[in-house]
Enzyme design. Sequence first.
Site, PDB file in Angstrom:
ATOM      1  N   ARG A  52      33.646 -47.395  24.392  1.00 28.56           N
ATOM      2  CA  ARG A  52      32.373 -47.733  23.649  1.00 28.56           C
ATOM      3  C   ARG A  52      32.072 -47.797  22.269  1.00 28.56           C
ATOM      4  O   ARG A  52      33.073 -47.225  21.492  1.00 28.56           O
ATOM      5  CB  ARG A  52      31.644 -46.287  24.150  1.00 28.56           C
ATOM      6  CG  ARG A  52      31.052 -46.005  25.626  1.00 28.56           C
ATOM      7  CD  ARG A  52      30.414 -44.679  25.679  1.00 28.56           C
ATOM      8  NE  ARG A  52      30.395 -44.621  27.159  1.00 28.56           N
ATOM      9  CZ  ARG A  52      29.760 -43.696  27.713  1.00 28.56           C
ATOM     10  NH1 ARG A  52      29.043 -42.693  26.946  1.00 28.56           N
ATOM     11  NH2 ARG A  52      29.712 -43.387  29.018  1.00 28.56           N
ATOM     12  N   ARG A  89      34.082 -37.793  20.204  1.00 28.44           N
ATOM     13  CA  ARG A  89      33.327 -38.958  20.151  1.00 28.44           C
ATOM     14  C   ARG A  89      34.295 -40.184  20.056  1.00 28.44           C
ATOM     15  O   ARG A  89      34.647 -40.450  18.831  1.00 28.44           O
ATOM     16  CB  ARG A  89      32.254 -39.096  19.153  1.00 28.44           C
ATOM     17  CG  ARG A  89      31.432 -40.396  19.495  1.00 28.44           C
ATOM     18  CD  ARG A  89      30.108 -40.201  18.625  1.00 28.44           C
ATOM     19  NE  ARG A  89      29.257 -39.096  18.840  1.00 28.44           N
ATOM     20  CZ  ARG A  89      28.382 -39.157  19.731  1.00 28.44           C
ATOM     21  NH1 ARG A  89      27.989 -40.184  20.705  1.00 28.44           N
ATOM     22  NH2 ARG A  89      27.717 -38.040  20.019  1.00 28.44           N
ATOM     23  N   GLU A  94      27.726 -31.658  25.314  1.00 29.90           N
ATOM     24  CA  GLU A  94      27.607 -32.129  26.641  1.00 29.90           C
ATOM     25  C   GLU A  94      28.982 -32.553  27.043  1.00 29.90           C
ATOM     26  O   GLU A  94      29.813 -33.170  26.457  1.00 29.90           O
ATOM     27  CB  GLU A  94      26.796 -33.581  26.242  1.00 29.90           C
ATOM     28  CG  GLU A  94      26.839 -34.601  27.559  1.00 29.90           C
ATOM     29  CD  GLU A  94      25.955 -35.876  27.287  1.00 29.90           C
ATOM     30  OE1 GLU A  94      25.624 -36.175  26.227  1.00 29.90           O
ATOM     31  OE2 GLU A  94      26.165 -36.626  28.116  1.00 29.90           O
ATOM     32  N   SER A 154      27.035 -35.822  32.601  1.00 32.81           N
ATOM     33  CA  SER A 154      25.556 -36.219  32.686  1.00 32.81           C
ATOM     34  C   SER A 154      25.279 -37.041  34.220  1.00 32.81           C
ATOM     35  O   SER A 154      26.004 -37.783  34.394  1.00 32.81           O
ATOM     36  CB  SER A 154      25.383 -37.473  31.600  1.00 32.81           C
ATOM     37  OG  SER A 154      23.853 -37.588  31.373  1.00 32.81           O
ATOM     38  N   ARG A 170      36.780 -34.346  26.629  1.00 27.87           N
ATOM     39  CA  ARG A 170      35.974 -33.287  26.163  1.00 27.87           C
ATOM     40  C   ARG A 170      36.234 -31.850  27.078  1.00 27.87           C
ATOM     41  O   ARG A 170      36.312 -30.727  26.451  1.00 27.87           O
ATOM     42  CB  ARG A 170      34.365 -33.555  26.286  1.00 27.87           C
ATOM     43  CG  ARG A 170      34.152 -34.512  25.443  1.00 27.87           C
ATOM     44  CD  ARG A 170      32.457 -34.623  25.264  1.00 27.87           C
ATOM     45  NE  ARG A 170      32.055 -35.730  24.461  1.00 27.87           N
ATOM     46  CZ  ARG A 170      30.528 -36.149  24.080  1.00 27.87           C
ATOM     47  NH1 ARG A 170      29.718 -35.535  24.702  1.00 27.87           N
ATOM     48  NH2 ARG A 170      30.690 -36.870  23.214  1.00 27.87           N
TER      49      ARG A 170
END
Length: 467
Positions: free
Chosen positions: A302, A317, A389, A392, A431
Site C-alpha cells: 500500500r 503502518r 485495528e 476488517s 499487527r
Amino acid sequence: MIFAAPSIAPVRFACSPVDPHPGIVLVCHRLSLYLVKDGKTVLDLKFARDHNDQVRQMLQNRRSDLDATQILTLDERRRQVLAEVETLKAQRNRVNQEITDLKKAKADASALIGQMKAVSDRIKELDQEAAKTDQALREFMLLVPNVPHESVPVGLSEADNVEVRRWGSPPVFDFTPRDHWDIGEALGILDFPRAAKITGSRFTLLKGAASRMERALINYMLDLHTTRHGYTEVLPPFMTNADSLMGTGQLPKFGEDLFKLEGWNYYLVPTAEVPVTNIHRDEILAGDDLPIQYTAYTPCFRAEAGSHGKDVRGIIRQHQFDKVEMVQFTRPEVSFDQLEQLTRHAEAVLQGLGLHYRVMVLSTGDMGFSSAKTYDLEVWLPGQETFREISSCSCFTDFQARRANIRFRRGQGAKPEFVHTLNGSGLAVGRTMVAILENYQQADGTVVVPEALRPYMGGLERITPLR
RNA sequence: GGAGAGGUGGCCGAGUCGGCUUAAGGCGCUCGCCUGCUAAGCGAGUGUAGGGUGUAAAGCUCUACCGAGGGUUCGAAUCCCUCCCUCUCCGCCA
C-alpha cells in the site's frame, strides 16, 4: 443508538463494453441501476426512472454529490439511440439476405448495395453515439458507493463507530509496558534502520524469532481457517491487472493508494481480497457450491498516500505487510449472517492467541466505498494503551459481484443472479506480532510465545535477545 | 528474447477464394415416450446480455456476442491491424 434506515436501499452501478479509462478494460456487462431490499434485487433502471426522487435521496444519504437526474438524461438518450440503431441493423440484416439471394441468382444487386451504403454509415455513427452514452453512464455508476445496511450506525467519522462486544481483558503488568518497536529492537529482531537503507521508510527487516513468528502466524492462521472454519486455501498471484482492481472497487477511485508497476498494467496487491475475489470474475457458479470460502496468505502493498506522519514508528503502518485473508461468495439471502460468522472466524484467531480485543461496527462515515457493513476487530496494545485495528470484515452485498460479473444459478435452468461477496482479515500478521510482543512482554525484556504458536516455532517458549 | 501453432456455445469439435451457418455434428443436461429395474433406444428442448411489447410472469419480436479492440465491405467466425491468453521448439533463468 441511531441507525440508518433507508426504506429502500441503494444505488449500484455496472457497466458495459466500452473503455472509460485508457489502459483499463472493463469486464462488467450489465448496465443497470437497481435497488436492493432484504438482500434481494427487486428493482432496476426502470425504477430509477420512475422514482428518481428516491434515488436522489439515497445518494444524499451517503453524502455523494452525484446528480441522480443525470441517470435519467443518459438513460433516455441511450434508449433513443438503441431503438434507432437496432431498427437500422434489422433492416441491414434483411437487405443483406436479399443481396445474397440476388447474387445466388446471378442477378444485379448494385442498387441495393448502393442503398445500404448510407444505412451502414448511419449505423456506424449511431454505434459511436451509443458507446459514448454508455461510457458516460458507466463512469457515473462506477463512482456510486455501496449503500450501508440498515443496521449500520449513521455517523460522520470513526468517532461514531459503535462497540459491539469485547473479549478477554488487558494483561496486568508490574512494570511499565513498552512499545513493540522498543521490545523488538532490544531483542535484535526488528531492524528499522537497515530496512530504510535497503528500501526506505515504512519497511522493516525481521530477524530471528520475529521472522520465524511471522511465518508461524501465517501457518497458524491458515491451519485454523482450513481445518476449523471450512475454508479452502489458495495462493494467488501477488500482482493483478486493472480489471481485477475495478472488480473489487479499488479502481477507478483509489488508484493513488496502489503501487503500479512501471511499464505494465499490473499492480501489487493491496490485499488478497483483490486476487481472491476475482477468482470467479465473469463466472456463473452453481448454487449448490455456495457458499464458497477461500483463505489466502499474501503480502499486501500500500502506498499509504495521505498517511504521511501517521504511525511512523514501528510496524503498524507499512508499505508491505503480510495478511491472511478470508473471502466468501454467498447467496444474497444469507450474506449478512455469513458476515457474523466470518467475523467470528477472525476473532477465533485472537482468542487462540489470548489477545484482548473489541469488535466495532463502523459508522456510515468510516466504512469503505464498496462495503455495505463492516466490523473492525481492534486488539489491545498495552505499550500504546489503546485498541488498534487488526482485522476488517465486510459484506459487500452484490456491489463487487456486479462489477466483477460474478453470478450463480439456483438450479437447472434458473436465471443467473449476482452472488454476494464478503471478506475479512484473519488477521493482519504484522499487527498480530505487534500485539504479541506488547501483550506477552516480560519485565526482563523477553517475550513469552503464546502456547498456540509454539508448535509452529519449534517449541520455542520465550524470545530472548538474538545472538 | 527467437521461431512456429492455436483461441468457436456447459464440454468436444466442423467451418479460409467473405453471403443457403438463423454457428454443422457429437457429448452432456432437462422434459416426454418406451422399457421388470438399470442401460440402450425414440422425440422435443437446451447460452448470455440489451431494446421493444405485455400490470407481472410467460410469450412474442428486434439487436449484439465465434479471445479483446479497431479496420476493410452492402455483408466478417472467415480478410487486415493492434493487444491478451494457451501450446510446441530454441535460448535464458529460480
